[in-house]
Design a protein around this motif. Structure first.
Motif, PDB file in Angstrom:
ATOM      1  N   GLY A   1       0.831  -1.204   0.000  1.00  0.00           N
ATOM      2  CA  GLY A   1       0.000   0.000   0.000  1.00  0.00           C
ATOM      3  C   GLY A   1       0.857   1.241   0.000  1.00  0.00           C
ATOM      4  O   GLY A   1       1.752   1.375  -0.820  1.00  0.00           O
ATOM      5  N   ASN A   2       0.632   2.142   0.962  1.00  0.00           N
ATOM      6  CA  ASN A   2       1.418   3.378   1.006  1.00  0.00           C
ATOM      7  C   ASN A   2       2.358   3.412   2.205  1.00  0.00           C
ATOM      8  O   ASN A   2       2.764   4.463   2.660  1.00  0.00           O
ATOM      9  CB  ASN A   2       0.513   4.605   0.993  1.00  0.00           C
ATOM     10  CG  ASN A   2      -0.290   4.738   2.267  1.00  0.00           C
ATOM     11  OD1 ASN A   2      -0.309   3.830   3.099  1.00  0.00           O
ATOM     12  ND2 ASN A   2      -0.957   5.854   2.442  1.00  0.00           N
ATOM     13  N   LYS A   3       2.723   2.257   2.725  1.00  0.00           N
ATOM     14  CA  LYS A   3       3.628   2.178   3.869  1.00  0.00           C
ATOM     15  C   LYS A   3       4.954   2.852   3.532  1.00  0.00           C
ATOM     16  O   LYS A   3       5.605   2.497   2.564  1.00  0.00           O
ATOM     17  CB  LYS A   3       3.849   0.718   4.249  1.00  0.00           C
ATOM     18  CG  LYS A   3       4.641   0.515   5.510  1.00  0.00           C
ATOM     19  CD  LYS A   3       4.731  -0.959   5.838  1.00  0.00           C
ATOM     20  CE  LYS A   3       5.499  -1.170   7.125  1.00  0.00           C
ATOM     21  NZ  LYS A   3       5.667  -2.596   7.392  1.00  0.00           N
ATOM     22  N   PHE A   4       5.347   3.813   4.317  1.00  0.00           N
ATOM     23  CA  PHE A   4       6.583   4.591   4.175  1.00  0.00           C
ATOM     24  C   PHE A   4       6.617   5.413   2.896  1.00  0.00           C
ATOM     25  O   PHE A   4       7.665   5.917   2.512  1.00  0.00           O
ATOM     26  CB  PHE A   4       7.837   3.717   4.235  1.00  0.00           C
ATOM     27  CG  PHE A   4       7.995   2.968   5.521  1.00  0.00           C
ATOM     28  CD1 PHE A   4       8.052   3.640   6.734  1.00  0.00           C
ATOM     29  CD2 PHE A   4       8.073   1.595   5.526  1.00  0.00           C
ATOM     30  CE1 PHE A   4       8.200   2.949   7.920  1.00  0.00           C
ATOM     31  CE2 PHE A   4       8.221   0.902   6.710  1.00  0.00           C
ATOM     32  CZ  PHE A   4       8.282   1.575   7.913  1.00  0.00           C
ATOM     33  N   ALA A   5       5.509   5.557   2.215  1.00  0.00           N
ATOM     34  CA  ALA A   5       5.483   6.354   0.984  1.00  0.00           C
ATOM     35  C   ALA A   5       5.292   7.821   1.343  1.00  0.00           C
ATOM     36  O   ALA A   5       4.800   8.150   2.419  1.00  0.00           O
ATOM     37  CB  ALA A   5       4.366   5.888   0.068  1.00  0.00           C
ATOM     38  N   HIS A   6       5.672   8.699   0.428  1.00  0.00           N
ATOM     39  CA  HIS A   6       5.531  10.132   0.673  1.00  0.00           C
ATOM     40  C   HIS A   6       4.155  10.643   0.255  1.00  0.00           C
ATOM     41  O   HIS A   6       3.884  11.814   0.336  1.00  0.00           O
ATOM     42  CB  HIS A   6       6.624  10.902  -0.055  1.00  0.00           C
ATOM     43  CG  HIS A   6       7.981  10.626   0.509  1.00  0.00           C
ATOM     44  ND1 HIS A   6       8.377  11.097   1.735  1.00  0.00           N
ATOM     45  CD2 HIS A   6       9.017   9.902   0.042  1.00  0.00           C
ATOM     46  CE1 HIS A   6       9.605  10.693   1.987  1.00  0.00           C
ATOM     47  NE2 HIS A   6      10.017   9.974   0.980  1.00  0.00           N
ATOM     48  N   SER A   7       3.295   9.758  -0.201  1.00  0.00           N
ATOM     49  CA  SER A   7       1.961  10.162  -0.615  1.00  0.00           C
ATOM     50  C   SER A   7       0.951   9.170  -0.065  1.00  0.00           C
ATOM     51  O   SER A   7       1.147   7.963  -0.154  1.00  0.00           O
ATOM     52  CB  SER A   7       1.882  10.190  -2.147  1.00  0.00           C
ATOM     53  OG  SER A   7       0.552  10.331  -2.550  1.00  0.00           O
ATOM     54  N   LYS A   8      -0.132   9.700   0.476  1.00  0.00           N
ATOM     55  CA  LYS A   8      -1.148   8.795   1.019  1.00  0.00           C
ATOM     56  C   LYS A   8      -1.880   8.039  -0.078  1.00  0.00           C
ATOM     57  O   LYS A   8      -2.527   7.048   0.176  1.00  0.00           O
ATOM     58  CB  LYS A   8      -2.114   9.555   1.912  1.00  0.00           C
ATOM     59  CG  LYS A   8      -2.938  10.601   1.211  1.00  0.00           C
ATOM     60  CD  LYS A   8      -3.835  11.323   2.185  1.00  0.00           C
ATOM     61  CE  LYS A   8      -4.639  12.391   1.478  1.00  0.00           C
ATOM     62  NZ  LYS A   8      -5.456  13.142   2.390  1.00  0.00           N
ATOM     63  N   GLU A   9      -1.763   8.521  -1.325  1.00  0.00           N
ATOM     64  CA  GLU A   9      -2.409   7.838  -2.449  1.00  0.00           C
ATOM     65  C   GLU A   9      -1.528   6.737  -3.048  1.00  0.00           C
ATOM     66  O   GLU A   9      -1.924   6.058  -3.965  1.00  0.00           O
ATOM     67  CB  GLU A   9      -2.768   8.830  -3.563  1.00  0.00           C
ATOM     68  CG  GLU A   9      -3.865   9.807  -3.195  1.00  0.00           C
ATOM     69  CD  GLU A   9      -3.320  11.018  -2.449  1.00  0.00           C
ATOM     70  OE1 GLU A   9      -2.124  11.300  -2.555  1.00  0.00           O
ATOM     71  OE2 GLU A   9      -4.105  11.657  -1.736  1.00  0.00           O
ATOM     72  N   ALA A  10      -0.304   6.584  -2.542  1.00  0.00           N
ATOM     73  CA  ALA A  10       0.615   5.594  -3.092  1.00  0.00           C
ATOM     74  C   ALA A  10       0.050   4.190  -2.922  1.00  0.00           C
ATOM     75  O   ALA A  10      -0.681   3.906  -1.975  1.00  0.00           O
ATOM     76  CB  ALA A  10       1.969   5.697  -2.409  1.00  0.00           C
ATOM     77  N   SER A  11       0.388   3.341  -3.836  1.00  0.00           N
ATOM     78  CA  SER A  11      -0.079   1.963  -3.823  1.00  0.00           C
ATOM     79  C   SER A  11       1.050   1.099  -4.368  1.00  0.00           C
ATOM     80  O   SER A  11       1.294   1.082  -5.564  1.00  0.00           O
ATOM     81  CB  SER A  11      -1.328   1.861  -4.705  1.00  0.00           C
ATOM     82  OG  SER A  11      -1.814   0.567  -4.736  1.00  0.00           O
ATOM     83  N   HIS A  12       1.775   0.419  -3.470  1.00  0.00           N
ATOM     84  CA  HIS A  12       2.979  -0.291  -3.874  1.00  0.00           C
ATOM     85  C   HIS A  12       2.905  -1.798  -3.689  1.00  0.00           C
ATOM     86  O   HIS A  12       2.238  -2.298  -2.798  1.00  0.00           O
ATOM     87  CB  HIS A  12       4.189   0.223  -3.085  1.00  0.00           C
ATOM     88  CG  HIS A  12       4.566   1.614  -3.427  1.00  0.00           C
ATOM     89  ND1 HIS A  12       4.936   2.527  -2.486  1.00  0.00           N
ATOM     90  CD2 HIS A  12       4.640   2.254  -4.608  1.00  0.00           C
ATOM     91  CE1 HIS A  12       5.224   3.675  -3.068  1.00  0.00           C
ATOM     92  NE2 HIS A  12       5.043   3.540  -4.354  1.00  0.00           N
ATOM     93  N   CYS A  13       3.670  -2.466  -4.531  1.00  0.00           N
ATOM     94  CA  CYS A  13       3.814  -3.916  -4.526  1.00  0.00           C
ATOM     95  C   CYS A  13       5.309  -4.204  -4.525  1.00  0.00           C
ATOM     96  O   CYS A  13       6.075  -3.534  -5.225  1.00  0.00           O
ATOM     97  CB  CYS A  13       3.165  -4.459  -5.796  1.00  0.00           C
ATOM     98  SG  CYS A  13       3.093  -6.244  -5.914  1.00  0.00           S
ATOM     99  N   CYS A  14       5.773  -5.172  -3.752  1.00  0.00           N
ATOM    100  CA  CYS A  14       7.195  -5.500  -3.680  1.00  0.00           C
ATOM    101  C   CYS A  14       7.576  -6.432  -4.826  1.00  0.00           C
ATOM    102  O   CYS A  14       7.060  -7.534  -4.929  1.00  0.00           O
ATOM    103  CB  CYS A  14       7.523  -6.158  -2.347  1.00  0.00           C
ATOM    104  SG  CYS A  14       7.262  -5.065  -0.942  1.00  0.00           S
TER     105      CYS A  14
END
Length: 136
Positions: free
Chosen positions: A78-91
């Motif tokens: 999701g947005n864990k440690f991202a600089h944007s609350k809208e971030a959506s990440h996958c490892c």
């Protein structure tokens, strides 16, 4: 000579001495060097926490939807440690090659099928795209 040396030492001791890197800006460096130094000083003074990779070692966060990430069997952060609350990440493994594109063009060019990580939109003015990732 000794009297002159003692006099200069006494006056040097009474003058304030700048110990910070910012004080060295007028040391004859180029304007580009001074600008780079200023950026480093501002970054060091920033109250923003340093970036922390939310993924396990040897993995990097890539823009993704939760559904596509889970379907690929990857870890969704999701947005864990991202600089944007809208971030959506996958490892994704750092050994994979990823490019932004659309699902239609994320096709199998070789022996390994690519993984499309879903439609994401980073900025309002951008077209909707997603990461197309190819394993080694």
């Amino acid at each position: 000579f000794a009297a002159m040396h003692a006099s200069s030492a006494a006056s040097a001791a009474s003058e304030p001495v700048c110990q910070e890197l910012a004080c060295q800006g007028g040391r004859g460096g180029s304007e580009a060097e001074d600008a780079a130094l200023l950026q480093v000083l501002r970054a060091n003074a920033s109250e923003e926490p340093p970036y922390m990779n939310p993924c396990p070692p040897s993995y990097q966060p890539k823009a993704s939807t939760k559904k596509a990430c889970n379907a690929a069997g990857l870890k969704y952060t999701g947005n864990k440690f991202a600089h944007s609350k809208e971030a959506s990440h996958c490892c994704v493994s750092e050994h994979w090659v990823c490019n932004m594109g659309d699902e239609k063009h994320c096709t199998k060019p070789g022996p390994h099928p690519p993984t499309y990580l879903g439609d994401t939109k980073h900025w309002v003015w951008e077209a909707v795209q997603g990461n197309c990732c190819l394993p080694p």
